[in-house]
Enzyme design. Structure first.
Site, PDB file in Angstrom:
ATOM      1  N   CYS A   1      -7.287  -6.189   2.170  1.00 16.72           N
ATOM      2  CA  CYS A   1      -6.086  -5.939   2.981  1.00 16.72           C
ATOM      3  C   CYS A   1      -4.876  -5.720   2.080  1.00 16.72           C
ATOM      4  O   CYS A   1      -4.094  -4.784   2.281  1.00 16.72           O
ATOM      5  CB  CYS A   1      -5.833  -7.102   3.938  1.00 16.72           C
ATOM      6  SG  CYS A   1      -7.193  -7.420   5.094  1.00 16.72           S
ATOM      7  N   ALA A   2      -4.724  -6.563   1.083  1.00 14.14           N
ATOM      8  CA  ALA A   2      -3.617  -6.423   0.139  1.00 14.14           C
ATOM      9  C   ALA A   2      -3.711  -5.092  -0.601  1.00 14.14           C
ATOM     10  O   ALA A   2      -2.697  -4.404  -0.793  1.00 14.14           O
ATOM     11  CB  ALA A   2      -3.626  -7.589  -0.853  1.00 14.14           C
TER      12      ALA A   2
END
Length: 166
Positions: A60-61
């Protein structure tokens, strides 16, 4: 319901994504200052929605970083990174990473965005969080690209999403 996997384990979403060619459903999401944001805030702008379970996970990051880099070159386009993380966590992440070309929005209050877009994870370890999805909207907020990433641990197809803007 869409079938996706998390670490190879089958899970389902709450529904199906809105179809390409249809109007994006309106939403009410919290920005980093807790103000409420809707589609009306982006009138006349194209939108890339990078939707994911939590900014505190590696993939996600990475997606937020990738879209932040690409967003710098996009004209009349808002890149929205949407999750159920608290706005404070989203702001902390972007501040620590120096990310200024994307806007983080949170569905933490009631999960209505995930439900309306049919992308809420319905069961398993991530139940209640958003599945990994990329939606691209034209300036009239019609959906011109969608990707439900089949394995939550995989990154989306950035190139295909951004090429939809051309």
């Amino acid at each position: 319901m869409a079938t996706i996997t998390l670490g190879g384990n089958t899970t389902k979403t709450s529904g199906e994504l809105p179809e390409v060619g249809t109007a994006a459903p309106d939403f009410k999401l919290a920005s980093k200052d807790l103000s409420q944001v809707s589609l009306d805030n982006y009138k006349g702008k194209r939108i890339v929605m990078n939707i994911f379970p939590s900014v505190d996970t590696g993939v996600c990051a990475a997606s937020v970083r990738h879209f932040n880099k690409d967003a710098a070159a996009l004209e009349d386009t808002a890149v929205l990174c949407i999750s159920r993380d608290l706005p404070f966590a989203q702001a902390r992440f972007c501040g620590a990473e120096g990310l200024e070309n994307v806007e983080t929005l949170s569905d933490f209050k009631d999960g209505s965005f995930g439900k309306a877009y049919g992308l809420e994870i319905a069961d398993g370890a991530f139940a209640g969080l958003h599945s990994r999805v990329v939606l691209v909207l034209d300036a009239d907020h019609k959906i011109i690209y969608e990707e439900q990433v089949p394995e939550i641990g995989q990154e989306p197809n950035y190139e295909a999403a951004l090429s939809a803007l051309n």
